[in-house]
Structure formats: structure tokens, C-alpha cells
Motif scaffolding. Structure first.
Motif, PDB file in Angstrom:
ATOM      1  N   HIS A 227      49.286  41.968  35.508  1.00  0.00           N
ATOM      2  CA  HIS A 227      49.715  40.442  35.144  1.00  0.00           C
ATOM      3  C   HIS A 227      50.876  40.088  35.781  1.00  0.00           C
ATOM      4  CE1 HIS A 227      51.912  38.283  31.786  1.00  0.00           C
ATOM      5  NE2 HIS A 227      50.783  37.921  31.414  1.00  0.00           N
ATOM      6  N   LYS A 264      46.689  43.724  31.731  1.00  0.00           N
ATOM      7  CA  LYS A 264      45.642  43.080  32.547  1.00  0.00           C
ATOM      8  C   LYS A 264      44.175  43.696  31.987  1.00  0.00           C
ATOM      9  CE  LYS A 264      44.292  39.993  35.817  1.00  0.00           C
ATOM     10  NZ  LYS A 264      44.786  38.592  35.573  1.00  0.00           N
ATOM     11  N   LYS A 345      49.361  39.599  27.265  1.00  0.00           N
ATOM     12  CA  LYS A 345      47.815  38.535  27.179  1.00  0.00           C
ATOM     13  C   LYS A 345      48.248  37.316  26.244  1.00  0.00           C
ATOM     14  CE  LYS A 345      44.404  42.074  28.297  1.00  0.00           C
ATOM     15  NZ  LYS A 345      43.113  42.903  27.787  1.00  0.00           N
TER      16      LYS A 345
END
Length: 618
Positions: A227, A264, A345
Motif C-alpha cells: 500500500h 494490500k 484499505k
């Protein structure tokens, strides 16, 4: 790493006209333990929890100055210098080394939009005139400022600029020694390309160089999808070392080599049988007195938590970049009942905005219901993230296509059946919000996934146009049109390399480092310095190895053999030469620290012995 240093000079003296010095040859004096500051300790600090923290302190590599702030002593600095030399040698094959200021003016970070975003993680200060500055935690802004002032044409691209420099982060919970600190050394590099195809090339160059760096440092590592976090951008990879001391989690598949950071990672979920519609299939209110949790409601209604919707009520904090005033905005998340929300997220889904749980009065104002009975029905949700007048509803991808779910009814002691996303209500957006769990299917091949703790040692990002756009960096393309260069950002934690090596190679007595990053490759230990024969033999061995270019430490202290052996085991030197009673036979003992294997070696051939052992390619 050779001890010898060569300096080539070609010096004309205008006064004498006769002095020309062609070369100077310097040799470092042989290192004697008795003359060095190596403050080993028998006990670890009380607050040390992980092996690298315990042993770096016990071995005299570091000392703590304040929370998250460490002094690097002689042994530690030698190792860090060797690691930086490896990093520099490899980075020089693709880039140019800079050295940039650690103090940055506020205006640069405002231009990029990160002055407000970084919040309390960034050290801020004022000069005597009241001008505001920050201590650099990364250098995208400074590098982009150079680029916008100096780069004019596509002919000047691509560029890869790097530095090895001290960074600062106001870490709220410093811990684990050098793994979570407030001051640290980073190799950070930045690429500028004319287009995405060029960025692909720069990114691949860094990927390959990072692999060479970590291979040379002797690390066992994984490369995982990651990420981008506060750096922004699209594609991102982390270089991770599996260890229980880590604070990151990596998800991997042993069958197809899929690997990703928990932030991720995705997985292939087993199919779930939807509930049959009840009554006419329209939302059906059902009483659930006193049942608030997912598990309680599922048990009460006789269904699986997989058929329930979990509702999370949050407030996103929107910050005015100029005034720094904050304004809360309601954000509601829907997940499958048995799933957990992933913070990273979520950050991606809300475009980096900070979030916090809704307070009770905020829940009542939006849902007109107490917590425990919340759901998506009866509210006018925003049609998109740019719709600032209405609350946001983000639904996890795992609920897409599901039918006849059960959610809260926004009414105390009631839930509602026959809920179908996209029909019963319209989300603002769908997004991947959930954390993967061990045993779920690999997204590539379907095999069970494993989850491990890990330490991040390197991270590479495709930044895209985030900084060149916000800071107005432009160059002329082949057609004479002004375009924004596209950027990449690439970091390596110097201290994290050393700590990861120690985490991978230690026992109860200390640790061992690969020769290429150890402060010394060999420690020569006479068991009794009072014995003239042993002392002179040890000094002769050390001197010959030193002259041959090995990093050698002679333990000439007047200590018991056991004390010397314990210290040698503790401080990470990969090979110990024990000079003892076998010298009468022309033999000494070589101990490899990592395996504890002992081999006899000829004193007369000791240089050749280590040449074959440590310099096989030469």
C-alpha cells in the motif's frame, strides 16, 4: 572492505615549482580491543523486547539518548558504514547521489498538500523570525523543487537522484529498539521520467538494485505488493523480512509465490449460500431484543455471521489546507459479518482522509438509533465521494452480488432481512475494505494463504504526478508542449537492514553478521596474553590478516578466555581465531559464529585460509 586507503594527488606548488606528490599510502593501525570502546553488557535493558534491541545494546553498538533516539557507537557505526557503502555502490549504478537539507520551509509542504496531511507525525519548528519549518521525514518536496527549477526539457530525462540522510518522524510509540524510532537513516531516491513507460524502467531498475543490495547484505527477504500510504501513487512493493519482531503482516502463497502486505492483500473467498427471501422479498423488520453484536444476532436468528452485514459508523476528518481547520464528515462502512476492516484499505477508500469512530450523539443524529442496530436503509447517501453534502456509504467488495442479507434496522431492538446491496439501497462506492485471514484462498491459484509477521527494509512507489502536479513542475516534450514529469520514490531503512539481519541470526549468547556488514570479519583471541608465545603469535596472525585486507580485531585484553569467548559470541563478528595450546603444533582454531563449527588451520597458511573462505571470487 579493505583497511588500506589510497589517495592520488597531482599537486603543483606555485611557490617552489618542484614539489609534485603523486600518491600517499595510509594504513589504518591494527585494531586492539583493549584500545577500543566496546561497552558490552551481561544483561539486556529492562524495556528491550526483541532480540535486535537486546543485542545491539548488550554488544555496545548503540545507546539510547531518549525515547526513539539512539547514539551509534564505534561497533554500530562501522556496520552502518558498511551497509551504506553497499547501498551507495549499487545505487551509483543507476543514479546520482545528492545530499539535501533536513530542515524544510513550510511553504514546500503546503505546496504538495502534505503540511496538513502529516499532522503530528512531523516535527515542526520556527526560526527566530517566526518562519515555520519542518524536519524532513522524506524528501519528495525538496527533490521536486529542484526538478521544477532546473529541468526544462524531455532531453534532460530520465533522472534518478538519491541520498543517504537522517530523517525525522515524531513516532507516538517508539519501541523495539531501532525498528520504531524518531530519528533514522534512510536511502531515499526519486525518479523523474517523461512518461509512464519511462517510470516502468526506473521502477524496475530500483527493484533489481534493491535485490542486489539485500542479497549482498546476506538477508533472506520477500518482495510483496504494498500500500502506498502517505506517499500516494499507484504501484508499490515492499521488501520484507519474516520475523516475529516485525510489526507488519505479510500474506503469501507457497504454491505460486503470491505475496502482499496485509494492507494490500486480497484473497479468493469460498462461496456463501445466500438466504432465501422471506415474505414478498422486500425488507422485513424482525425483532431482536437486546441483541447487538453480530454473533448475538446471528445466533438469535439462526443464521451464519456470513449472512449478516456489519455496519461501522465513522467520521472522516477533512482539513482545509490553508486554514488547517477541520470539518468532520460521516462515513459508513458495510462489511460481511465475519470480516474485519483494514485501516490502510479504508484510508485508500476515503482518499487518505483521517477517520475516527462516530460518537454516540453523532450516531443518533445520522441514524436516529443507538449503536448495535445500525444499517443502510432510510438514509440519503452521497452519489460520489465529491458529493460533500451527504454522508458516504462504502460497501466492501465481498458484499457485491450478495442477496437477502440481514442488517440493523436503525431502530432499537430490531434488524431487517432481505437486504440486497445495489437494489435495497445504493452505495456511494464499493471498495476492498477487509483484512485477509490465514487459510483463505490465494487470489492467483486458490491455495491456502499463510500470514507472517515481518519487518519492512525497503519500499518502492510509483508516485505518478502527485508532486509534479501539486508543485507545478513542467518540462517541454518532443512536440514543444509543457507536460508534467512522472515520479517514483524509493526508500531503504539503513538501521532496519542491521536489525533484520540480527533477528534472522541470533541465539541466546548473541548474534552473527555476514562478513560484508560486520564491524570486523575476524576476531583473533589469544587465550592468555601473559604467555609471550601466544601473544606474539596472535599479534602476528592479526597483522598478516590485516595486511591482506581483512577487517581484523585483536582481543589483547588481559581477561579469562571465557570472558573473551562470550564477548566474541555477543558482538556479531562472524569468525573467531583462537590462539591456544595448539600453537606448538603450528595450528590455531577457527570458529564460525553462525554454525559454531570449529576447524584447525595452519598458522603459516592463515591468510590463504581466509582468502578461500571470504574472498572466493578473487
Amino acid at each position: 572492505m579493505y583497511n588500506k586507503r589510497f589517495f592520488l594527488l597531482n599537486c603543483d606548488c606555485p611557490l617552489l615549482g618542484i614539489l609534485r606528490l603523486h600518491s600517499l599510502y595510509f594504513v589504518e593501525p591494527m585494531h586492539r580491543w583493549s584500545e577500543l570502546f566496546i561497552p558490552t553488557l551481561r544483561e539486556a535493558p529492562a524495556d528491550a523486547e526483541v532480540a535486535s534491541h537486546k543485542f545491539l545494546v548488550r554488544a555496545g553498538y548503540v545507546r539510547q539518548l531518549a525515547a526513539g533516539i539512539y547514539s551509534y557507537l564505534f561497533m554500530g557505526q562501522r556496520s552502518f558504514n558498511k551497509i551504506m557503502a553497499i547501498v551507495r555502490h549499487e545505487m551509483d549504478t543507476i543514479g546520482q547521489e545528492f545530499f539535501l537539507p533536513a530542515i524544510h520551509p513550510r511553504e514546500l509542504w503546503e505546496a504538495s498538500g502534505r503540511w496538513a496531511v502529516m499532522g503530528d507525525n512531523m516535527f515542526r519548528l520556527k526560526d527566530r523570525k517566526g518562519a515555520e519549518f519542518v524536519l524532513g521525514m522524506t524528501h519528495e518536496e525538496v527533490m521536486t523543487d529542484i526538478a521544477r527549477k532546473e529541468l526544462r526539457s524531455y532531453k534532460q530525462l530520465p533522472q534518478i537522484w538519491y541520498q543517504i540522510q537522517t530523517k525525522f518522524r515524531d513516532e507516538p510509540r517508539p519501541r523495539s529498539g531501532l525498528l520504531r524510532v524518531r530519528q533514522f537513516i534512510m536511502k531515499d531516491s526519486y525518479s523523474f521520467d517523461i512518461d509512464a513507460a519511462g517510470l516502468d524502467v526506473s521502477y524496475k531498475k530500483h527493484y533489481d538494485v534493491y535485490c542486489r543490495i539485500f542479497d549482498r547484505c546476506g538477508l533472506k527477504y520477500m518482495v510483496v505488493e504494498a500500500h502506498s500510504g502517505a506517499m500516494g501513487g499507484s504501484q508499490s512493493h515492499e521488501f520484507m523480512v519474516r520475523t516475529q519482531a516485525g510489526e507488519d503482516q505479510i500474506v503469501s502463497c507457497e504454491k505460486c509465490n503470491y505475496a502482499a502486505n496485509m494492507e494490500k492483500a486480497t484473497s479468493k473467498l469460498e462461496p456463501v449460500e445466500d438466504l432465501k427471501p422471506e415474505a414478498d422479498g422486500k425488507p422485513l423488520l424482525v425483532p431482536t431484543p437486546g441483541q447487538k453484536t453480530i454473533e448475538d444476532v446471528a445466533r438469535f436468528l439462526g443464521v451464519s455471521p456470513k449472512n449478516k452485514i456489519k455496519t461501522l459508523a465513522l467520521m472522516a476528518i477533512e482539513v482545509d489546507a490553508k486554514t488547517r481547520k477541520t470539518k468532520p464528515r460521516a462515513v459508513t462502512l458495510l462489511l460481511r459479518g465475519d470480516h474485519q476492516m483494514n485501516e490502510a484499505k479504508l484510508s485508500t477508500a476515503v482518499a487518505g482522509r483521517e477517520t475516527r469512530p462516530m460518537q454516540e450523539e453523532e450516531i443518533q443524529a445520522l441514524f436516529h438509533s443507538p449503536a448495535g442496530y445500525l444499517g443502510p436503509l432510510g438514509l440519503d447517501w452521497a452519489k460520489g465521494l465529491d458529493d460533500t453534502e451527504k454522508p458516504i456509504l462504502i460497501v466492501d467488495d465481498a458484499l457485491k452480488g450478495r442477496r437477502n442479507l440481514i442488517s440493523g434496522a436503525n431502530k432499537e431492538d430490531y434488524h431487517v432481512k432481505n437486504i440486497t446491496p445495489g437494489e435495497t439501497f445504493q452505495p456511494t462506492a464499493y471498495a476492498d475494505l477487509r483484512s485477509v485471514t490465514a487459510g483463505e484462498g490465494c487470489p492467483n491459484c486458490g491455495a491456502p494463504l499463510r500470514i507472517d509477521m515481518a519487518v519492512e527494509i525497503g519500499h518502492i512507489f510509483k508516485l505518478g504526478y502527485k508532486y509534479t502536479e501539486s508543485m507545478d513542475a513542467r518540462v517541454l516534450d518532443r512536440n514543444g508542449k509543457q507536460v508534467m514529469p512522472i515520479m517514483g520514490c524509493y526508500g531503504i531503512g539503513i538501521e532496519r537492514i542491521l536489525t533484520a539481519i540480527i533477528e534472522q541470526g541470533h541465539d541466546d549468547n548473541g548474534f552473527w553478521l555476514p562478513p560484508q556488514v560486520a564491524p570486523f570479519e575476524i576476531v583473533v583471541v589469544p587465550v592468555n596474553v601473559g604467555d609471550d608465545k601466544l601473544r606474539s603469535t596472535a599479534e602476528d596472525i592479526a597483522r598478516r590478516l590485516d595486511s591482506a585486507g581483512f577487517d581484523v580485531l585483536l582481543d589483547d585484553r588481559d581477561e579469562r578466555p571465557g570472558v573473551k569467548f562470550k564477548d566474541a559470541d555477543l558482538v556479531g563478528i562472524p569468525f573467531r581465531v583462537t590462539v591456544g595450546k595448539k600453537v606448538t603444533e603450528g595450528t590455531i582454531e577457527v570458529v564460525q559464529r553462525s554454525t559454531r563449527e570449529m576447524h584447525d588451520a595452519s598458522i603459516s597458511a592463515i591468510t590463504d585460509y581466509f582468502e578461500k573462505l571470504l574472498r572466493p571470487a578473487h
